[in-house]
Design a protein around this motif. Structure first.
Motif, mmCIF file in Angstrom:
data_model
loop_
_atom_site.group_PDB
_atom_site.id
_atom_site.type_symbol
_atom_site.label_atom_id
_atom_site.label_comp_id
_atom_site.label_asym_id
_atom_site.label_seq_id
_atom_site.Cartn_x
_atom_site.Cartn_y
_atom_site.Cartn_z
ATOM 1 N N ASN A 214 58.912 46.759 36.385
ATOM 2 C CA ASN A 214 58.496 45.956 37.538
ATOM 3 C C ASN A 214 58.122 44.531 37.127
ATOM 4 O O ASN A 214 58.450 43.562 37.837
ATOM 5 N N ALA A 215 57.480 44.402 35.981
ATOM 6 C CA ALA A 215 57.113 43.063 35.511
ATOM 7 C C ALA A 215 58.350 42.241 35.159
ATOM 8 O O ALA A 215 58.412 41.034 35.432
ATOM 9 N N GLU A 216 59.363 42.895 34.591
ATOM 10 C CA GLU A 216 60.592 42.169 34.242
ATOM 11 C C GLU A 216 61.351 41.756 35.495
ATOM 12 O O GLU A 216 61.891 40.644 35.566
ATOM 13 N N GLU A 217 61.394 42.617 36.492
ATOM 14 C CA GLU A 217 62.048 42.240 37.746
ATOM 15 C C GLU A 217 61.298 41.111 38.453
ATOM 16 O O GLU A 217 61.919 40.206 39.024
ATOM 17 N N THR A 218 59.981 41.170 38.406
ATOM 18 C CA THR A 218 59.195 40.089 39.017
ATOM 19 C C THR A 218 59.419 38.767 38.292
ATOM 20 O O THR A 218 59.518 37.703 38.917
ATOM 21 N N ARG A 219 59.522 38.829 36.977
ATOM 22 C CA ARG A 219 59.759 37.595 36.208
ATOM 23 C C ARG A 219 61.128 37.006 36.526
ATOM 24 O O ARG A 219 61.276 35.785 36.686
ATOM 25 N N GLU A 220 62.151 37.862 36.624
ATOM 26 C CA GLU A 220 63.483 37.361 36.945
ATOM 27 C C GLU A 220 63.546 36.769 38.346
ATOM 28 O O GLU A 220 64.258 35.790 38.585
ATOM 29 N N ALA A 221 62.794 37.370 39.280
ATOM 30 C CA ALA A 221 62.786 36.816 40.637
ATOM 31 C C ALA A 221 62.001 35.517 40.725
ATOM 32 O O ALA A 221 62.285 34.675 41.588
ATOM 33 N N VAL B 161 50.523 42.153 23.423
ATOM 34 C CA VAL B 161 50.182 43.490 23.919
ATOM 35 C C VAL B 161 50.220 43.517 25.440
ATOM 36 O O VAL B 161 50.742 44.458 26.057
ATOM 37 N N ARG B 162 49.694 42.490 26.081
ATOM 38 C CA ARG B 162 49.713 42.445 27.539
ATOM 39 C C ARG B 162 51.128 42.236 28.082
ATOM 40 O O ARG B 162 51.435 42.626 29.198
ATOM 41 N N CYS B 163 51.977 41.590 27.296
ATOM 42 C CA CYS B 163 53.370 41.428 27.704
ATOM 43 C C CYS B 163 54.046 42.777 27.873
ATOM 44 O O CYS B 163 54.844 42.975 28.788
ATOM 45 N N LEU B 164 53.709 43.733 27.008
ATOM 46 C CA LEU B 164 54.261 45.086 27.087
ATOM 47 C C LEU B 164 53.322 46.043 27.798
ATOM 48 O O LEU B 164 53.493 47.264 27.695
ATOM 49 N N HIS B 165 52.326 45.524 28.503
ATOM 50 C CA HIS B 165 51.402 46.319 29.324
ATOM 51 C C HIS B 165 50.693 47.380 28.503
ATOM 52 O O HIS B 165 50.521 48.524 28.939
ATOM 53 N N ALA C 254 56.969 38.300 15.093
ATOM 54 C CA ALA C 254 56.452 39.297 14.161
ATOM 55 C C ALA C 254 55.343 40.133 14.796
ATOM 56 O O ALA C 254 55.284 41.364 14.612
ATOM 57 N N LEU C 255 54.485 39.495 15.579
ATOM 58 C CA LEU C 255 53.394 40.241 16.215
ATOM 59 C C LEU C 255 53.915 41.187 17.289
ATOM 60 O O LEU C 255 53.502 42.351 17.359
ATOM 61 N N VAL C 256 54.818 40.732 18.139
ATOM 62 C CA VAL C 256 55.330 41.607 19.188
ATOM 63 C C VAL C 256 56.214 42.706 18.590
ATOM 64 O O VAL C 256 56.291 43.814 19.146
#
Length: 600
Positions: free
Chosen positions: A433-440, A334-338, A389-391
């Motif tokens: 923004n979280a995905e861009e931060t992770r890629e950087a 859940v926190r992964c998808l904010h 399965a959960l996500v």
């Protein structure tokens, strides 16, 4: 050839032999007297024929000297040595996880038991070490006498185990049944040989000419037996660690092991530099290749190995692997998808509604209730990766609340739970923004990073060189040479300090924080779409179809979090959506049936 002499009548020297009669005549036709033709062809031997006896030479031939390295192991001894190397690597991995994740000491005991079960459940278990190679020359005679006793083969052991499981007999009955089975098998082989010879004898129908000859079956080439099977790879040690973590109900995911392998914190890549020289000196080329994986194992491959091991442990030894500690993993998804705590609660209800199994294999979960004879005992995607399965259930909840298809959904009144959800635009912005931060922030040493060394700055180069010192230098350059067992399993001196209650509360509070978002607005107009209305289900088999931009971003974020492909996430989401639709149709059918019975 005819003799070169003159004819006594005409004096001619030209002779020729008639092929039919064998008479030699000159050119004038005069017959040569006192000439006979002998043949050396013998059709029958008389009783007084002399036969020449061949005598064998007593000279001994020189034995061919082998040029192979005597240090290298071959055959079953090499395979046993291969599993010894895997066991040492497995002990290093246990020690590394205990140090990294501060695991309890019971983790080591559980890992050892699971490793022993894994070896016993292999399709081709390793044979015991040949004792004659381990003993000295003075003890070989005693070992040969001890080894002269009858010893059952692995095939006989497997046959006895099958008979014991089928009949429930004891050890004495199993040994007698194995003897009778061997006699019956020999009789069956003789009977099959006689039937084969009988079928090959010509019959009356074979004498008749046929227009099309019967083609002969082509002989199959014997398959080359692999020394190391599919379940003997170094990834099997990581799968044993996964099952051990599930046994202790630790909230870990497959991607946690993969990231530890990529950072060289968990020994897996290039493990030969960590093994002592006394073990690596006996490895041949194929064994070195089998012990040197080039890439970290994928989460799907680890799940395949771990689920197989858990299934065989339950079906063979009745050892049940507990369910996943789903609450922390669900909150991570859940926190992964904010999402907020409301999405967490709704996902729990949805997971219970569609009967999402939280076990390593579907055979460990209770079977579905069958109302009809043709009803299945399990659903498709029941053996999917548990965190996937959960996500996927979280994505289904978000699609019900927001649609994620370009058309906004708004609640109609303040009692709708969707009013407590954040606005879709802010949610999508936070995920992007979280995905861009992770890629950087991806490490240059990760498999997801595809940049060159020329693109690194000074700080990245320093980090890369420091990483190379840890990952590439041999063991002797980093630590003093010691025994492998005592290095990885020293005697306990001081217990590992456990986190206090205040530290646990502080970490839980840090995890509970999430960026503040405005609540979803209420729209009571008649033409506005409500949450769950016109729910779109996308078919993953449609290779030419497209996914909306918002849904694609959410799926990409979930796939990077779980370490799987986006297509795999979409397939699991589709299966869960169809389960929800079937449940909703059953609910409406029951309501119609209740109204009709009430009206009557």
């Amino acid at each position: 050839m005819a003799p070169r002499r003159k004819c006594h009548v005409c004096g001619s020297k030209q002779w020729h032999k008639e092929p039919t009669s064998g008479i030699v005549t000159c050119s004038e036709g005069h017959v040569l007297q006192n000439y006979r033709t002998e043949t050396h062809e013998v059709t029958e031997l008389g009783p007084h024929a002399v036969r020449k006896r061949t005598l064998k030479s007593g000279r001994k031939k020189k034995e061919r000297q082998s040029k192979a390295d005597p240090k290298l192991y071959h055959g079953e001894r090499a395979r046993f040595h291969y599993f010894q190397c895997l066991q040492v690597l497995f002990r290093m991995q246990i020690s590394a996880l205990i140090r990294l994740w501060e695991l309890p000491p019971e983790f080591e005991l559980i890992c050892r038991d699971i490793w022993a079960l894994n070896l016993a459940l292999l399709p081709n278990p390793p044979t015991p070490e040949p004792l004659l190679h381990a003993l000295d020359g003075s003890e070989q005679d005693h070992a040969s006498k001890a080894s002269s006793s009858p010893r059952p083969s692995p095939e006989a052991d497997e046959q006895n185990e099958r008979e014991e499981r089928a009949d429930g007999s004891d050890a004495d009955q199993s040994s007698s049944s194995s003897g009778s089975s061997s006699v019956s098998e020999s009789d069956d082989e003789e009977l099959e040989e006689l039937m084969r010879e009988n079928s090959e004898t010509p019959s009356d129908d074979d004498d008749e000419p046929t227009s099309t000859p019967r083609p002969r079956p082509t002989a199959r080439r014997p398959r080359k037996r692999r020394t190391f099977g599919h379940y003997d790879t170094p990834a099997s040690t990581v799968s044993c660690l996964v099952v051990a973590c599930w046994t202790l109900r630790l909230p870990v995911m497959y991607v946690d092991f993969v990231r530890s392998v990529e950072s060289y914190e968990l020994p897996y890549l290039d493990p030969l530099r960590l093994l002592p020289e006394s073990m690596t000196s006996h490895l041949r080329k194929h064994t070195v290749q089998a012990l040197s994986p080039h890439h970290p194992p994928s989460p799907l491959y680890l799940h395949q190995l771990a689920s197989r091991l858990a299934r065989l442990m339950y079906s063979t030894y009745d050892i049940y692997t507990p369910e996943m500690n789903a609450a922390p993993i669900l909150w991570k998804s859940v926190r992964c998808l904010h999402g907020n705590p409301l999405i967490y609660v709704l996902t729990k209800r949805l997971a219970r509604l569609v009967s999402i199994p939280l076990t390593l294999h579907r055979s460990l979960a209770p079977a579905l209730v069958r109302t009809k004879k043709r009803d299945p005992t399990f659903h498709k995607q029941d053996s999917a990766v548990p965190e996937v399965a959960l996500v996927s259930a979280v994505i289904v909840v978000m699609k019900m609340a927001y649609g994620l298809d370009g058309s906004p959904r708004h609640p109609q009144n303040a009692e709708d739970p969707a009013c407590a959800l954040p606005v879709l635009s802010e949610l999508i912005r936070a995920i992007r923004n979280a995905e861009e931060t992770r890629e950087a922030a991806v490490s240059p040493m990760s498999t997801e990073h595809h940049s060159s060394v020329l693109d690194m700055d000074d700080q990245m180069l320093d980090d890369y060189l420091q990483f190379c010192e840890k990952a590439l230098l041999p063991r002797e350059d980093r630590m003093p040479a010691r025994n492998v067992t005592t290095t990885n399993f020293p005697l306990p001196e001081n217990p590992v300090p456990r986190p206090t209650d205040s530290e646990r509360v502080g970490s839980a509070q840090a995890d509970a924080d999430y960026p503040g978002m405005n609540a979803n607005t209420i729209d009571d107009s008649a033409d506005a779409l409500r949450p769950g209305q016109k729910y779109p289900v996308y078919n993953t088999q449609d290779i030419l179809g497209t996914v909306p931009e918002d849904l694609e971003l959410v799926v990409a974020r979930a796939a990077s979090w779980a370490g799987v492909d986006e297509d795999y996430i979409l397939g699991v989401v589709e299966r869960f959506e169809r389960r929800v639709l079937r449940w909703w149709e059953n609910v409406k059918r029951k309501e119609r049936h209740a109204r009709s019975s009430a009206s009557e």
